[in-house]
Scaffold this motif. Structure first.
Motif, PDB file in Angstrom:
ATOM      1  N   ALA A 152      63.371  48.618  85.560  1.00 27.03           N
ATOM      2  CA  ALA A 152      62.106  47.992  85.924  1.00 27.03           C
ATOM      3  C   ALA A 152      61.159  47.844  84.738  1.00 27.03           C
ATOM      4  O   ALA A 152      60.078  47.276  84.875  1.00 27.03           O
ATOM      5  CB  ALA A 152      61.433  48.794  87.032  1.00 27.03           C
ATOM      6  N   GLY A 153      61.521  48.400  83.595  1.00 25.49           N
ATOM      7  CA  GLY A 153      60.727  48.216  82.393  1.00 25.49           C
ATOM      8  C   GLY A 153      59.660  49.256  82.148  1.00 25.49           C
ATOM      9  O   GLY A 153      58.909  49.155  81.186  1.00 25.49           O
ATOM     10  N   ASN A 154      59.605  50.263  83.004  1.00 25.70           N
ATOM     11  CA  ASN A 154      58.569  51.294  82.840  1.00 25.70           C
ATOM     12  C   ASN A 154      59.071  52.409  81.925  1.00 25.70           C
ATOM     13  O   ASN A 154      59.217  53.555  82.335  1.00 25.70           O
ATOM     14  CB  ASN A 154      58.166  51.854  84.214  1.00 25.70           C
ATOM     15  CG  ASN A 154      59.372  52.290  85.037  1.00 25.70           C
ATOM     16  OD1 ASN A 154      60.494  51.882  84.756  1.00 25.70           O
ATOM     17  ND2 ASN A 154      59.152  53.103  86.039  1.00 25.70           N
ATOM     18  N   TYR A 155      59.316  52.057  80.673  1.00 26.81           N
ATOM     19  CA  TYR A 155      59.818  53.018  79.697  1.00 26.81           C
ATOM     20  C   TYR A 155      58.648  53.564  78.879  1.00 26.81           C
ATOM     21  O   TYR A 155      57.756  52.804  78.481  1.00 26.81           O
ATOM     22  CB  TYR A 155      60.849  52.360  78.785  1.00 26.81           C
ATOM     23  CG  TYR A 155      62.014  51.767  79.539  1.00 26.81           C
ATOM     24  CD1 TYR A 155      62.990  52.573  80.092  1.00 26.81           C
ATOM     25  CD2 TYR A 155      62.120  50.383  79.713  1.00 26.81           C
ATOM     26  CE1 TYR A 155      64.059  52.035  80.792  1.00 26.81           C
ATOM     27  CE2 TYR A 155      63.187  49.837  80.412  1.00 26.81           C
ATOM     28  CZ  TYR A 155      64.153  50.671  80.943  1.00 26.81           C
ATOM     29  OH  TYR A 155      65.201  50.114  81.653  1.00 26.81           O
ATOM     30  N   THR A 156      58.662  54.843  78.632  1.00 26.18           N
ATOM     31  CA  THR A 156      57.567  55.484  77.906  1.00 26.18           C
ATOM     32  C   THR A 156      58.058  55.996  76.549  1.00 26.18           C
ATOM     33  O   THR A 156      59.223  56.343  76.384  1.00 26.18           O
ATOM     34  CB  THR A 156      56.996  56.661  78.710  1.00 26.18           C
ATOM     35  OG1 THR A 156      58.033  57.625  78.971  1.00 26.18           O
ATOM     36  CG2 THR A 156      56.425  56.173  80.042  1.00 26.18           C
ATOM     37  N   GLY A 157      57.152  56.034  75.596  1.00 27.72           N
ATOM     38  CA  GLY A 157      57.466  56.579  74.290  1.00 27.72           C
ATOM     39  C   GLY A 157      58.289  55.678  73.397  1.00 27.72           C
ATOM     40  O   GLY A 157      58.712  56.096  72.319  1.00 27.72           O
ATOM     41  N   ARG A 159      59.137  51.228  72.323  1.00 30.86           N
ATOM     42  CA  ARG A 159      58.724  49.826  72.413  1.00 30.86           C
ATOM     43  C   ARG A 159      59.740  49.102  73.296  1.00 30.86           C
ATOM     44  O   ARG A 159      60.946  49.143  73.015  1.00 30.86           O
ATOM     45  CB  ARG A 159      58.681  49.206  71.022  1.00 30.86           C
ATOM     46  CG  ARG A 159      58.277  47.737  71.015  1.00 30.86           C
ATOM     47  CD  ARG A 159      58.246  47.197  69.604  1.00 30.86           C
ATOM     48  NE  ARG A 159      57.970  45.778  69.561  1.00 30.86           N
ATOM     49  CZ  ARG A 159      57.943  45.052  68.449  1.00 30.86           C
ATOM     50  NH1 ARG A 159      58.175  45.645  67.287  1.00 30.86           N
ATOM     51  NH2 ARG A 159      57.698  43.763  68.490  1.00 30.86           N
ATOM     52  N   ALA A 160      59.265  48.451  74.353  1.00 31.48           N
ATOM     53  CA  ALA A 160      60.157  47.779  75.306  1.00 31.48           C
ATOM     54  C   ALA A 160      59.785  46.304  75.417  1.00 31.48           C
ATOM     55  O   ALA A 160      58.612  45.962  75.543  1.00 31.48           O
ATOM     56  CB  ALA A 160      60.086  48.444  76.675  1.00 31.48           C
ATOM     57  N   TYR A 275      64.633  44.480  88.727  1.00 33.18           N
ATOM     58  CA  TYR A 275      65.253  45.003  87.516  1.00 33.18           C
ATOM     59  C   TYR A 275      65.606  43.843  86.593  1.00 33.18           C
ATOM     60  O   TYR A 275      65.886  42.726  87.036  1.00 33.18           O
ATOM     61  CB  TYR A 275      66.509  45.792  87.845  1.00 33.18           C
ATOM     62  CG  TYR A 275      66.268  47.244  88.206  1.00 33.18           C
ATOM     63  CD1 TYR A 275      65.097  47.647  88.832  1.00 33.18           C
ATOM     64  CD2 TYR A 275      67.217  48.216  87.938  1.00 33.18           C
ATOM     65  CE1 TYR A 275      64.878  48.972  89.174  1.00 33.18           C
ATOM     66  CE2 TYR A 275      67.014  49.548  88.272  1.00 33.18           C
ATOM     67  CZ  TYR A 275      65.844  49.917  88.886  1.00 33.18           C
ATOM     68  OH  TYR A 275      65.622  51.222  89.213  1.00 33.18           O
ATOM     69  N   ALA A 276      65.589  44.132  85.311  1.00 38.21           N
ATOM     70  CA  ALA A 276      65.971  43.153  84.298  1.00 38.21           C
ATOM     71  C   ALA A 276      66.601  43.917  83.145  1.00 38.21           C
ATOM     72  O   ALA A 276      66.704  45.142  83.168  1.00 38.21           O
ATOM     73  CB  ALA A 276      64.743  42.367  83.838  1.00 38.21           C
ATOM     74  N   PHE A 277      67.020  43.184  82.128  1.00 39.75           N
ATOM     75  CA  PHE A 277      67.584  43.813  80.941  1.00 39.75           C
ATOM     76  C   PHE A 277      66.492  43.872  79.872  1.00 39.75           C
ATOM     77  O   PHE A 277      65.886  42.854  79.525  1.00 39.75           O
ATOM     78  CB  PHE A 277      68.805  43.044  80.451  1.00 39.75           C
ATOM     79  CG  PHE A 277      69.961  43.139  81.397  1.00 39.75           C
ATOM     80  CD1 PHE A 277      70.829  44.227  81.355  1.00 39.75           C
ATOM     81  CD2 PHE A 277      70.171  42.165  82.362  1.00 39.75           C
ATOM     82  CE1 PHE A 277      71.881  44.337  82.247  1.00 39.75           C
ATOM     83  CE2 PHE A 277      71.223  42.264  83.260  1.00 39.75           C
ATOM     84  CZ  PHE A 277      72.077  43.353  83.203  1.00 39.75           C
ATOM     85  N   TRP A 278      66.284  45.088  79.372  1.00 36.19           N
ATOM     86  CA  TRP A 278      65.185  45.350  78.444  1.00 36.19           C
ATOM     87  C   TRP A 278      65.721  45.810  77.097  1.00 36.19           C
ATOM     88  O   TRP A 278      66.671  46.576  77.021  1.00 36.19           O
ATOM     89  CB  TRP A 278      64.261  46.427  79.013  1.00 36.19           C
ATOM     90  CG  TRP A 278      63.540  45.992  80.253  1.00 36.19           C
ATOM     91  CD1 TRP A 278      64.020  46.027  81.532  1.00 36.19           C
ATOM     92  CD2 TRP A 278      62.231  45.445  80.327  1.00 36.19           C
ATOM     93  NE1 TRP A 278      63.094  45.532  82.405  1.00 36.19           N
ATOM     94  CE2 TRP A 278      61.978  45.169  81.696  1.00 36.19           C
ATOM     95  CE3 TRP A 278      61.238  45.176  79.388  1.00 36.19           C
ATOM     96  CZ2 TRP A 278      60.770  44.623  82.127  1.00 36.19           C
ATOM     97  CZ3 TRP A 278      60.039  44.623  79.818  1.00 36.19           C
ATOM     98  CH2 TRP A 278      59.813  44.353  81.178  1.00 36.19           C
TER      99      TRP A 278
END
Length: 306
Positions: A152-157, A159-160, A275-278
């Motif tokens: 879902a792209g909610n990555y922390t710490g 760069r996405a 969802y997607a590819f990040w």
């Protein structure tokens, strides 16, 4: 100039000795692992206890047990030493100009691997090593430079950046479609086929499963829960290529199979996918020329999609 406060010297040898003793709960076993005497282990542990001002072990007649302070320190030290060992191993074995990319098996097999030769042709001095896994990419421990994840792209710490959207639609083999003798023209006709499922759509809000597609298509006579369940998108789609049923294809992962005729798209309805590819990377890594080149190449490949 503001003076830099010197970092206090930590007793690293004592910490590694303590970690071994805590892991084994035995000074004797720690001594055998470290090729020293039990007395040397005891000395290093006492040195660390004096440095910290706390007791780390309860010493009994024939055994030792961790105190609460010792247990807390053992967890932290074990984790840090593990990271240090991994970093040293990667620094020792990693080839010059090697770029470590982590992605899922499905994306590596169906999208990245068929295209990677073009990057190698453009950048012959950069050696790309692919690591596959679905878990969260630990850039520190894994030593990864670039990651590609389906989420879902909610990555922390990190760069996405959005790499590819991932709409979902049914796919099957040409042979299976031909074998239906024209009975796969409406969504309800899927009751004559085996539905192939993958666990990636299970209990993930916004990720279409068969029940969502059938509802959107207006099908009322198809059992959305029937059919085998596969642990990955890749395996479900490979089962479809083999003619074992109809799978929900994720667009970037079936593009080549559709283009080369290994799969067909029996219905036009596509569902949007949360969802997607990040593309993810460490902030520090983005200044490296090889990382920049690889990420730019990924963007170009994505923009060239039909």
């Amino acid at each position: 100039m503001v003076p830099v406060k010197p970092r206090p010297t930590a007793p690293l040898n004592a910490l590694r000795t303590f970690e071994a003793a805590a892991r084994h709960l035995s000074f004797n076993q720690a001594a055998r692992e470290l090729f020293v005497t039990p007395a040397a282990v005891s000395h290093q542990v006492k040195h660390l206890e004096a440095y910290l001002g706390v007791s780390l072990f309860q010493r009994n007649h024939r055994a030792v047990a961790l105190t609460s302070d010792g247990a807390a320190l053992a967890t932290t030290v074990g984790d840090l030493l593990g990271q240090l060992d991994l970093a040293l191993e990667r620094a020792r074995t990693r080839a010059p100009h090697e770029l470590l990319v982590t992605t899922m098996e499905s994306f590596a097999a169906k999208w990245l691997a068929p295209r990677l030769h073009r990057f190698h042709h453009a950048h012959p001095n950069v050696r790309v090593r692919i690591d596959t896994g679905n878990e969260h990419a630990d850039f520190l421990r894994g030593g990864f430079d670039v990651g590609i994840r389906y989420g879902a792209g909610n990555y922390t710490g990190v760069r996405a950046e959005l790499l590819l959207k991932a709409p979902v639609f049914p796919v099957c083999s040409p042979a299976l479609l031909a074998g239906t003798a024209g009975r796969l023209q409406r969504s309800d006709d899927l009751r004559h086929c085996t539905l192939l499922h993958d666990e990636s759509a299970t209990d993930r809000p916004g990720v279409p499963a068969w029940s969502h597609w059938l509802e959107a298509a207006g099908a009322i006579n198809v059992n959305a829960s029937a059919g085998p369940v596969f642990p990955s998108i890749y395996l479900a789609q490979e089962a479809a290529v083999a003619g074992h049923g109809v799978a929900l294809g994720v667009a970037p992962l079936v593009e080549d199979d559709l283009r080369q005729g290994r799969l067909v798209k029996p219905f036009s309805l596509e569902l949007e996918n949360r969802y997607a590819f990040w593309l993810i990377r460490r902030e520090r890594a983005q200044d490296r020329p090889d990382v920049q080149a690889f990420c730019q190449w990924l963007g170009e490949e994505c923009s060239d999609r039909p």
